[in-house]
Design an enzyme around this catalytic site. Structure first.
Site, mmCIF file in Angstrom:
data_model
loop_
_atom_site.group_PDB
_atom_site.id
_atom_site.type_symbol
_atom_site.label_atom_id
_atom_site.label_comp_id
_atom_site.label_asym_id
_atom_site.label_seq_id
_atom_site.Cartn_x
_atom_site.Cartn_y
_atom_site.Cartn_z
ATOM 1 N N CYS A 147 -7.454 -1.975 6.884
ATOM 2 C CA CYS A 147 -8.745 -1.295 6.758
ATOM 3 C C CYS A 147 -9.808 -2.196 6.156
ATOM 4 O O CYS A 147 -10.936 -2.236 6.632
ATOM 5 C CB CYS A 147 -8.596 -0.029 5.913
ATOM 6 S SG CYS A 147 -10.175 0.790 5.571
ATOM 7 N N CYS A 190 0.832 -1.206 0.000
ATOM 8 C CA CYS A 190 0.000 0.000 0.000
ATOM 9 C C CYS A 190 0.864 1.252 0.000
ATOM 10 O O CYS A 190 0.575 2.221 -0.719
ATOM 11 C CB CYS A 190 -0.930 -0.005 1.210
ATOM 12 S SG CYS A 190 -1.976 1.468 1.340
#
Length: 382
Positions: free
Chosen positions: A205, A109
């Site tokens: 998340c 990410c």
């Protein structure tokens, strides 16, 4: 207070775009830059679309980010990068689990979203640099940018940032990298920021507070199989080898086994081809230890390896202590790492990250180790 939300067609005067996540670290990042007189704006990244579970609290975080920008009187932007996250991070996450490896999506990410897609968007908004709330520091010496550990050793995040290169570091600020977490909290409270007492986010998340197996089972169907001890005897059943990682103790549900001591069991290996999960008793089981690992092609922060053979320290998981090792760089860019002492639960799919003192040199994805069971399974497959 009116929240200064700006349209992308409005004048672009901010020199630095701050990645505001709705957490205390990014909030104080913006605060510090504002106090320094820097021209800044905040940009909120939504990397995962909400689903019916409502567990990935993107909208709550967005509201907190707006509140922080409003409190500081800086422009606020929001962008949805869910499509880029899916293709650049999540598809890789799934493919690694299907292969029986344990990936680290935070590393990918950072490389693909926060310091690529986000950086590109910041530049499109007219900014020269980006700033994030990572606990890390950037230095310049001998003609190149260096990635340095954060001052707070318990919060240092260079492990997750080791895939950054010269272009990214040249355009990045880490304004709280020199601060301890307690000081960050104090500054947030003193400035009246709405995130001052907000709990740190944990985990990934897109999973949120959901059960990991339930989430993964939506994409990789569960397949029950045997749990076997290293001598081959069956001691239980599992719901799918993909759900387990080396060194794991929780979730095995192995009861008392006749002829075995009442000691906890740990995952020591998995055979995806036969859907067998292997376990052994004792946190220091010899089956969990290795001294050698091979990697995929490594990434070096400086753009090239410091040499074809080097002594340094390394860690194979976040918050692990630094371990002395020797690294050999192969012609194809992959590396072989020999640790001075055996390492516990070195896991293929995770990253090995190299350090010279406080400087993060780079790292690579672990491909295989010389762990006893891994060697046996590999030879059998061959």
């Amino acid at each position: 207070m009116n929240t200064p939300v700006q349209d992308p067609s409005s004048p672009r005067s901010a020199r630095v775009i701050v990645g505001v996540s709705g957490g205390v670290d990014s909030s104080v990042t913006a605060l510090v830059l504002k106090q320094q007189g820097e021209s800044i704006a905040g940009l909120f990244m939504q990397n995962w679309d909400e689903d019916e579970s409502g567990e990935c609290r993107a909208e709550d975080d967005r509201r907190d980010a707006i509140g922080v920008c409003g409190r500081l009187g800086i422009p606020f932007f929001a962008r949805n990068f869910a499509r880029e996250y899916w293709s650049g991070v999540f598809e890789h996450f799934l493919s690694e689990y299907r292969a029986g490896r344990t990936p680290n999506p935070d590393v990918l990410c950072n490389r693909e979203i926060k310091f690529k897609t986000f950086l590109d968007e910041a530049r499109a908004l007219g900014a020269e640099k980006i700033a994030t709330g990572h606990y890390a520091q950037v230095g310049w010496r001998d003609g190149r940018w260096r990635l340095l550990r954060g001052a707070d050793g318990d919060k240092d995040q260079t492990y997750f940032l080791h895939q950054l290169g010269q272009e990214q570091l040249a355009a990045t600020l880490f304004p709280i990298g020199h601060l301890p977490k307690a000081e960050v909290r104090r500054l947030a409270a003193e400035a009246g920021l709405p995130t001052a007492q907000k709990k740190d986010s944990t985990g990934i998340c897109f999973i949120g507070e959901r059960d990991f197996r339930d989430f993964l089972g939506q994409y990789i169907p569960a397949q029950r199989g045997d749990i076997r001890s290293v001598d081959g005897s069956k001691v239980g059943e599992h719901d799918g080898v993909f759900y387990y990682t080396l060194g794991q103790r929780e979730g095995l549900h192995i009861g008392g086994v006749k002829g075995r001591p009442a000691a906890p069991w740990f995952v020591v290996g998995k055979d995806v081809a036969t859907n067998v999960l292997f376990v052994d008793q004792g946190t220091d089981s010899e089956w969990l230890h290795s001294r050698l690992l091979d990697s995929e092609p490594a990434h070096w922060v400086g753009g090239a390896p410091p040499g074809t053979r080097l002594r340094c320290t390394a860690k194979t998981r976040y918050r692990q202590r630094d371990e002395d090792c020797e690294v050999t760089v192969r012609d194809d860019g992959s590396v072989s790492v020999r640790f001075d002492r055996p390492q516990r639960a070195v896991t293929p799919g995770q990253s090995v990250v190299f350090y010279a003192g406080d400087e993060c040199l780079g790292g690579a994805v672990i491909l295989r180790t010389d762990a006893r069971l891994e060697q046996q399974l590999g030879h059998r497959a061959a």
